[in-house]
Write an enzyme that holds these catalytic residues in place. Structure first.
Site, mmCIF file in Angstrom:
data_model
loop_
_atom_site.group_PDB
_atom_site.id
_atom_site.type_symbol
_atom_site.label_atom_id
_atom_site.label_comp_id
_atom_site.label_asym_id
_atom_site.label_seq_id
_atom_site.Cartn_x
_atom_site.Cartn_y
_atom_site.Cartn_z
ATOM 1 N N SER A 264 17.973 119.493 17.410
ATOM 2 C CA SER A 264 19.294 120.148 17.456
ATOM 3 C C SER A 264 20.341 119.109 17.087
ATOM 4 O O SER A 264 20.069 117.915 17.137
ATOM 5 C CB SER A 264 19.583 120.629 18.873
ATOM 6 O OG SER A 264 19.903 119.522 19.703
ATOM 7 N N ASP A 265 21.544 119.544 16.730
ATOM 8 C CA ASP A 265 22.638 118.576 16.630
ATOM 9 C C ASP A 265 23.119 118.294 18.057
ATOM 10 O O ASP A 265 22.735 118.959 19.017
ATOM 11 C CB ASP A 265 23.774 119.110 15.735
ATOM 12 C CG ASP A 265 24.649 117.969 15.213
ATOM 13 O OD1 ASP A 265 24.553 116.836 15.750
ATOM 14 O OD2 ASP A 265 25.421 118.181 14.265
ATOM 15 N N TRP A 266 23.976 117.330 18.162
ATOM 16 C CA TRP A 266 24.443 116.823 19.460
ATOM 17 C C TRP A 266 24.983 117.962 20.345
ATOM 18 O O TRP A 266 25.980 118.582 20.005
ATOM 19 C CB TRP A 266 25.526 115.781 19.209
ATOM 20 C CG TRP A 266 26.037 115.083 20.416
ATOM 21 C CD1 TRP A 266 26.766 115.639 21.436
ATOM 22 C CD2 TRP A 266 25.891 113.704 20.743
ATOM 23 N NE1 TRP A 266 27.070 114.694 22.370
ATOM 24 C CE2 TRP A 266 26.541 113.480 21.966
ATOM 25 C CE3 TRP A 266 25.262 112.627 20.107
ATOM 26 C CZ2 TRP A 266 26.608 112.238 22.573
ATOM 27 C CZ3 TRP A 266 25.342 111.381 20.713
ATOM 28 C CH2 TRP A 266 26.005 111.195 21.934
#
Ligand code: NOJ
Length: 755
Positions: A264-266
């Protein structure tokens, strides 16, 4: 390690150990004294959890990573090594020009070399994975992250994306080569379609737009061996990417067969709850896991809830195992089980970081990426004739912040400023330059009005204070005097590097007002102005162009910025860049891109006053400078353009071509130089709209004065096919039209009938 051994390892792990292989936390937690043994609910890992974590991001350095790795191996019950990941987007310590600039190079070879050099520094610093390349197609320069993209064209994006992946990881399909790193492409998908250019919003796209424009670059990068994919922050048609089953499970995993690690992104798993598609973090963890997100970057949703979700049967252990296995497999492909440090030593790091070879490449890249937008007059100002007395004026003269927002690990002290480069050049040549700042650098924080205040601003009488008289400004006075004393003024202007990048959307696209005032004053003092423009995005450069005889766009050029720019100004190199994103006429035109659909009422070329046609009544439809545009220090002609056939057979729905296209290219100017010859196609009308033009091939070539060369482009099935609704490749019968030229405004069309 053999596959069976890896499976045995997986089978011997406890549930908690498995879960924590999927947890990524910021590197700071591994630096001494940051982890605590306190509560499990505050989003921080406990000491016990820290020992189980599978990967980290944001720290590098041969000694730092080695110390952490060795300690981690001791503490982990199965001695599973950590993965070190980081954003090496366009260089670690040697910053290369930003990706948007690299896009303008139209050179897969250069992109590959820069990525390889960045990979070498990364690997030598103990990193295993880079979060790059960013393959988001971009059309809206208000979005600050256009700087991280290769631009607005799917074909160019795909070619450069592939080159970048090959540069980062090497060309061995199976594993990243020694001295390289694994490549995590991002942000899947269509993050670049940010609504109104505002970061973290949705992308209001139909499936066709997604498939035809936005997805091809990711796909090509995966075919080139990209090891990981990062899901994006944005929603597509209302469904956030990180919880988007159709995108992640159907398209990426099932249709494309991606078997690598999906991260996932942050905090984008956590944001599934913030955005309201999940009721809480537990549901967010469940949805992301269900969609096939293997690693949760920094939201702690997996850390806090995955174990319970498995125990309570909401996620099967088999699902968990598949995700963990993918992570273990990546570690295995990087050979971390055999050599957890991958041969990294401080001495090797020292040799690799900022090596003369990297610096030379970075310097060359500045020249290949810079775009000469204007250079008019019988005797153009560029390259600057040696006898001309020249002053350098502007806030960028002394700046060492030339590396853009995403070269987060560079040290500006390593950067060569324009002044340093000019002084060195002057010393060697026995010349003298004058330098003056003219005005201060406007920073991101200076841009107002600030958010909450903005609504009331318009009602306040002091909202727009009268223009301050600046003629007494000593900095400006000194600059004007310097301009008066010289024959050529080089005005070094632009956005501050933090005015683009993540979370840096802009609602205005002009240069900061201080700099425009400076430029106006300089122009009153001296008409021979060369403007050198630093930026992370296309800008509205109308006034800059009007006030300058020459305009050189250098983007955010990186560590060797000063040297590269001096090479260009003095003519030892030629600006090799061609715009990979249209330069808008003004803000109101945005988004403006060359490969738009036709309308039912297109504006005819000679329409003076547009009535009931698709046009603005106050500005042109065309951008100030189109995609593919750029000048050099010589001129080229394209002639004799012809197709290999007037008719061809469509063998089946997905097999057309090959078709050859030939053209003669000649250097008709006074010196050797290079250009980019571009081939555009228009598809026949079918059941859906088609773009007015699509780039299908390009060649960058250098010719001596008077030299002429025949170029042959061979178009295969790829060029004719598009992805249809069921995901299959499809070509339509009908009349295809082609044009060859030096930018996307070429209109010399020839037809081919596909029967
Ligand atoms: C957020 C950004 O969107 C992404 O591009 C980056 O890789 C991660 N943070 C990690 O720094």
């Amino acid at each position: 390690m053999k596959e069976e051994q890896l499976r045995d390892l997986l089978n011997s792990m406890s549930l908690k150990e498995k879960v924590f292989q999927l947890v990524q936390i910021p590197g700071q937690y591994f630096l001494s004294g940051v982890a605590d043994t306190g509560t499990k609910t505050d989003g921080r890992p406990t000491d016990e959890e820290l020992a189980l974590v599978g990967s980290t991001l944001g720290i590098f350095g041969a000694k730092t990573t080695a110390d952490i790795q060795m300690q981690h191996l001791k503490r982990h019950p199965h001695h599973i090594p950590l993965l070190f990941m980081h954003d090496v987007v366009h260089g670690l310590r040697t910053a290369f020009p930003i990706p948007l600039a690299l896009g303008a190079s139209f050179s897969p070879e250069l992109v590959k070399q820069c990525s390889a050099a960045a990979a070498a520094e990364s690997a030598a610093s103990g990193l295993h994975v880079t979060f790059a390349p960013m393959l988001d197609l971009v059309r809206d320069p208000r979005w600050g992250r256009v700087m991280e993209s290769f631009g607005e064209d799917p074909f160019l994006n795909a070619k450069l994306g592939k080159a970048s992946v090959e540069g980062f990881r090497g060309c061995d399909g199976k594993m990243p080569e020694k001295g390289r790193v694994a490549s995590c492409i991002k942000h899947f998908a269509a993050y670049g379609a940010a609504e109104a250019g505002r970061d973290y919003t949705g992308a209001d796209l139909g499936g066709r737009q997604l498939r035809e424009f936005y997805l091809p670059a990711y796909r090509e990068a995966l075919n080139a061996g990209a090891d990981m994919v990062m899901s994006s922050f944005n929603a597509i048609d209302g469904i956030p990417a990180t919880g988007n089953e159709e995108l992640l499970r159907s398209t990426l995993r099932k249709d494309w067969g991606f078997e690598g690690v999906l991260i996932s992104d942050w905090n984008s798993v956590g944001e599934l709850a913030t955005r309201g598609v999940c009721s809480d973090l537990r549901q967010a963890a469940k949805l992301a896991m269900h969609c096939g997100v293997d690693i949760d970057m920094c939201s702690f949703a997996y850390a806090r809830h995955l174990e319970a979700l498995v125990c309570e049967g909401e996620i099967t252990e088999a699902q968990l195992d598949s995700a963990v296995f993918r992570v273990l497999e990546l570690k295995n492909r990087l050979k971390l089980f055999e050599d957890p440090l991958r041969g990294v030593t401080p001495a090797g790091e020292e040799r690799t970081i900022l090596s003369p070879v990297s610096r030379a490449l970075a310097r060359k890249a500045v020249c290949e990426c810079s775009v000469l937008l204007k250079n008019t007059g019988k005797q153009p100002l560029l390259p600057i004739a040696p006898e001309r007395k020249t002053v350098f004026i502007g806030p960028y003269v002394d700046s060492k912040e030339l590396h853009g927002a995403w070269a987060v690990s560079t040290d500006p002290e390593d950067t060569v400023s324009i002044r340093q480069a000019a002084e060195e050049f002057a010393r060697v040549q026995g010349r003298q330059f004058i330098f003056s700042k003219g005005c201060r650098m406007t920073c991101r924080e200076d841009l107002g009005p600030k958010s909450e205040e903005s609504a009331v601003m318009a009602f306040r009488e002091d909202a727009f204070p009268p223009q301050i008289e600046i003629s007494d400004d000593p900095m400006l006075k000194e600059a004007v005097a310097a301009a008066e004393s010289a024959e050529t003024v080089v005005a070094c202007l632009g956005e501050h590097r933090l005015m683009s990048g993540e979370g840096a959307s802009r609602g205005e696209l002009t240069l900061p007002e201080d700099q425009l005032k400076l430029l106006r004053s300089l122009q009153l003092a001296n008409r021979n102005i060369v403007s050198v423009i630093f930026t992370g995005r296309p800008l509205d450069l109308r006034e800059v162009c009007a006030l300058s005889r020459s305009v050189l766009l250098v983007w955010m050029p990186g560590t060797e910025g000063g040297n590269g720019i001096l090479d260009l100004l003095t003519g030892s190199a030629e600006p090799g860049g061609r715009l990979s994103m249209s330069m808008p006429y003004c803000l109101g035109q945005v988004p403006v891109y060359y490969n738009h659909f036709n309308t039912g009422r297109p504006k005819a070329e000679n329409t003076k006053i547009p009535y009931y046609v698709s046009a603005y009544i106050d500005i042109p439809n065309s951008p100030l400078f189109p995609f593919g545009y750029g000048l050099g220090y010589t001129d080229f002609s394209v002639s004799g353009f012809e197709l290999g056939a007037e008719k061809a057979e469509l063998r089946n729905a997905a097999e057309a071509g090959p078709v050859t296209v030939r053209a003669m290219v000649k250097n008709i100017g006074p010196r050797c130089g290079q250009t980019v010859v571009q081939l555009y196609m228009r598809r026949p009308s079918a059941e859906a709209l088609t773009p007015v033009k699509e780039l299908k091939a390009f060649q960058k070539l250098a010719l001596d004065p008077g030299e002429e060369r025949e170029l042959v482009f061979t178009l295969g099935s790829d060029a004719f096919c598009h992805v249809s609704a069921d995901g299959s490749l499809h070509a339509d019968k009908g009349t295809y039209r082609f044009t060859v030229g030096l930018n996307s405004e070429s209109e010399d069309w020839k037809s081919l009938e596909l029967l």
